[in-house]
Enzyme design. Sequence first.
Site, PDB file in Angstrom:
ATOM      1  N   LYS A 164     -25.776  65.700   2.974  1.00 53.61           N
ATOM      2  CA  LYS A 164     -26.870  66.679   3.009  1.00 53.61           C
ATOM      3  C   LYS A 164     -27.646  66.712   1.689  1.00 53.61           C
ATOM      4  O   LYS A 164     -27.378  65.924   0.797  1.00 53.61           O
ATOM      5  CB  LYS A 164     -26.289  68.053   3.359  1.00 53.61           C
TER       6      LYS A 164
HETATM    7  C1  LIG Z   1     -23.544  68.803   8.742  1.00 55.85           C
HETATM    8  C2  LIG Z   1     -23.831  69.663   9.894  1.00 55.85           C
HETATM    9  C3  LIG Z   1     -22.976  70.705  10.303  1.00 55.85           C
HETATM   10  C4  LIG Z   1     -21.598  70.919   9.766  1.00 55.85           C
HETATM   11  O1  LIG Z   1     -21.457  70.923   8.432  1.00 55.85           O
HETATM   12  P1  LIG Z   1     -20.062  70.548   7.739  1.00 55.85           P
HETATM   13  O2  LIG Z   1     -20.332  70.951   6.325  1.00 55.85           O
HETATM   14  O3  LIG Z   1     -19.858  69.069   7.903  1.00 55.85           O
HETATM   15  O4  LIG Z   1     -18.977  71.340   8.365  1.00 55.85           O
HETATM   16  C5  LIG Z   1     -23.399  71.537  11.325  1.00 55.85           C
HETATM   17  N1  LIG Z   1     -24.567  71.353  11.957  1.00 55.85           N
HETATM   18  C6  LIG Z   1     -25.387  70.340  11.632  1.00 55.85           C
HETATM   19  C7  LIG Z   1     -26.674  70.196  12.372  1.00 55.85           C
HETATM   20  C8  LIG Z   1     -25.043  69.464  10.610  1.00 55.85           C
HETATM   21  O5  LIG Z   1     -25.857  68.437  10.306  1.00 55.85           O
END
Ligand SMILES: *Cc1c(COP(=O)(O)O)cnc(C)c1O
Length: 398
Positions: free
Chosen positions: A198
Amino acid sequence: MKEKQPLAIAGGRPVRAAFLPYARQTVDEEDIRGVVDALRSDWLTTGPVVERYEAAFAEAVGARQAVALSSGTAALHAAVFAAGLGPGDEAITSPITFAATANAVLYQGARPVFADVEPDTLTIDPAAVAACVTPRTRAVLPVDYAGHPADYDALRALAARHGLAIIADACHALGATRRGVPVGRLADLTVFSTHPAKHVTTGEGGIVVTDDADAARRLRLFRNHGITTETRERLGQSAYAYEMVALGYNYRITDVQCALGLSQLAKRGPWLARRRAIATRYAEAFRNLKEIQPLAVREAVEPAWHIYVIRLALDRLAVDRDAVFQALRAEGIGVNVHYIPVPWHPYYEGLGYRRGAWPVAEGAFPRLLTLPLFPGMTDADVGDVVAAVSKVLEAYRR
Ligand SMILES: *Cc1c(COP(=O)(O)O)cnc(C)c1O
């Protein structure tokens, strides 16, 4: 005419020798120093760095409160709890998302209802949401797919009409804006992930922002077993007693992680600019490639470009998406697919969800391909992606 290069998948020379992933974190020496300082401090968890990180994050997105948790998934779960959802309730979300969005609703005993998406942005379609509202509906969880904010104007009007909470899954959208308003101020509760793929990372991590002080209190309770005070508060009051008032979890994040997050957050501006520049370069490079349809960007929107998604015009190709995927992987390009529609997963089928109810999402899925996009990509990396995509699509053109 240019001579056609044999595809790597057919034994030709790959565009790249070194594999280029679809996403990758950027961690520099300053980040490392911040983490080391946290390791030398008195508090490895529930300490002052968590609060500093939360304050910096809240300020970054213009929200009053931020509560950091151990993952984006934990943050979604906590947000669903804070919005008061429980057994018998329904929450409407998008089928084109990571499973965690809908799973968070299930964790609290409520039922996710999937509403179809808009054909050009693949964000949830407010008209489809309206058609899914029942007397049991309590919340909508839009997903800012690929970093493009959903249509919050329409969603907020709908939510106000039916008394629904809006919990934004903005895991893709740190830094995006709609009519100049940052994601983080468009929903009642907004959830970000700080996974390494991210915009900024804490290793694992997530954070919920809100202007609602009571929701923030519930989020803090939920990440700490449902206990009303945290260790440091009790220390300050020379007290041992605490009350557990709700069924919470240990969803805490450490000071070590938040030290990384704090340092990363300071660099989000240039990183976002780099993501936008790469997205612009792709859009220009593929403008005349008829085999590709990029996602649309609404006029009022500045996306955050977590991922760059293309849709393949399969009627112009001799092969399917999976063959294009394999051919690009063989060229050294780490393409990916976001996402298999959530209700298609066997677990969801087991809950009674049936294919065919979301024609737009399900029609888009076989055409989706995610290209590499992260701030550490060099211009040469971007050039390799463009060259490989052009090479493969020209070879498979019909
Ligand atoms: C990355 C992501 C999540 C979950 O995040 P984590 O930190 O991996 O638990 C949830 N929703 C979306 C759309 C994501 O891209």
